[in-house]
Design an enzyme around this catalytic site. Structure first.
Site, PDB file in Angstrom:
ATOM      1  N   SER A 146       0.860  -1.190   0.000  1.00 41.36           N
ATOM      2  CA  SER A 146       0.000   0.000   0.000  1.00 41.36           C
ATOM      3  C   SER A 146       0.889   1.230   0.000  1.00 41.36           C
ATOM      4  O   SER A 146       2.001   1.208   0.536  1.00 41.36           O
ATOM      5  CB  SER A 146      -0.875   0.019   1.249  1.00 41.36           C
ATOM      6  OG  SER A 146      -1.501   1.279   1.392  1.00 41.36           O
ATOM      7  N   TYR A 159      -1.769  -0.989  10.020  1.00 37.11           N
ATOM      8  CA  TYR A 159      -1.901  -1.335   8.601  1.00 37.11           C
ATOM      9  C   TYR A 159      -0.639  -0.932   7.832  1.00 37.11           C
ATOM     10  O   TYR A 159      -0.055  -1.738   7.103  1.00 37.11           O
ATOM     11  CB  TYR A 159      -3.124  -0.613   8.037  1.00 37.11           C
ATOM     12  CG  TYR A 159      -3.366  -0.803   6.562  1.00 37.11           C
ATOM     13  CD1 TYR A 159      -4.018  -1.931   6.087  1.00 37.11           C
ATOM     14  CD2 TYR A 159      -2.953   0.155   5.644  1.00 37.11           C
ATOM     15  CE1 TYR A 159      -4.252  -2.106   4.730  1.00 37.11           C
ATOM     16  CE2 TYR A 159      -3.188  -0.008   4.287  1.00 37.11           C
ATOM     17  CZ  TYR A 159      -3.832  -1.134   3.832  1.00 37.11           C
ATOM     18  OH  TYR A 159      -4.059  -1.304   2.485  1.00 37.11           O
TER      19      TYR A 159
END
Ligand code: NAD
Length: 267
Positions: A146, A159
């Protein structure tokens, strides 16, 4: 060059969103696809949709954080289709986003679960797939990272940290198994408007996020699937250990890009 004819691909986290579209694109390119996911109904529907479109696919329920289940997913591909060429480690614990709060308030159980799914899940997928790929003469592993891996923001430290670790793991797998024909790369998407994201994102939010992108639109699942297809195919045969930013240029500019664009009347 870009086709996947005669290849067998596993897409872990392949029921919905980016993984769902990638599974469809892999199948359309000729791969036999095993969709693995915790979401049983959505996973079955995805495999059925691929078959209805003329592709070859089956669904295997899996929790990517469970070693035995991940072994079962990979074994199902090898038993059903005879080999394994491509693994897309795409599952992530996005349902825990709201619990991924600033660190002083972080719930340790939430942190551990994020790491279990996002990082341990990728490790387990690689661990299960590599012996089959080596035995078959090589393969391609594509991990989903990401843009949040590379810079901090106000939430989602768990995350982002897990995704940066996925980048590290990608380089280790590429280094340890490259000579045996296994390539391993990561895709780092920026904001990708999946069906789920579209359902909750209003026009104002879309426009606010878009201000920080260099493209006229935000990402779509097709953008990531196209990159995954390239990495899976023999066209990317000399590409390994890399992170491909499919991020509309988000990571390429100065932090004050949006403000300067406004000042220049180009916002
Ligand atoms: P999504 O929720 O539609 O897809 C995630 C899939 O993973 C779902 O099908 C879900 O059921 C599955 N999953 C969750 N936990 C699992 C588990 N324990 N075992 C097996 N499957 C599990 O979301 P998405 O937006 O398509 O995200 C796909 C990937 O892309 C994720 O790795 C995410 O971190 C990454 N990503 C997404 C964006 C974005 O803006 N959508 C941006 C950057 C990175």
């Amino acid at each position: 060059m870009f086709d996947l004819i005669d290849k067998v691909a596993v897409v872990a986290g392949g029921a919905t969103g980016i993984g769902g579209r990638t599974a469809e694109v892999f199948a359309a390119a000729g791969a036999k696809v095993v969709v693995g996911d915790l979401a049983v109904d959505a996973g079955r529907e995805r495999a059925a949709a691929i078959r209805a479109a003329g592709g070859d696919a089956l669904f295997v329920p899996v929790d990517v954080g469970d070693p035995a289940a991940v072994e079962g997913l990979v074994s199902a591909a090898v038993e059903h289709y005879g080999r394994l060429d491509v693994l897309h480690n795409n599952a992530a614990a996005l349902h825990l986003f709201r619990r991924d709060v600033p660190l002083a308030d972080m719930d340790v159980d939430a942190w551990d679960e994020i790491m279990r799914i996002n990082l341990r899940g990728v490790m387990l997928g690689c661990r299960a797939a590599i012996p089959h790929m080596v035995a078959g003469g090589g393969g391609s592993i594509i991990n989903t990272a990401s843009s949040r891996a590379f810079t901090g923001t106000v939430d989602s430290a768990g995350y982002g940290t897990s995704k940066l670790a996925v980048v590290g793991l990608t380089r280790y797998v590429a280094t340890q198994y490259g000579k045996q024909g296994v390539r391993c790369n990561a895709i780092a998407p920026g904001v990708v408007v999946t069906e789920r994201a579209a359902a909750r994102m209003g026009d104002a939010e879309y426009a606010g996020i878009l201000r920080h992108y260099l493209t006229p639109r935000l990402g779509t699942p097709d953008d990531v699937a196209a990159c995954a297809l390239w990495l899976a195919s023999d066209a990317a045969g000399f590409v390994t250990g890399q992170v491909i930013n499919v991020d509309g240029g988000l990571g390429a500019h100065q932090p004050n890009f949006a403000e300067l664009s406004d000042l220049a009347g180009r916002g």
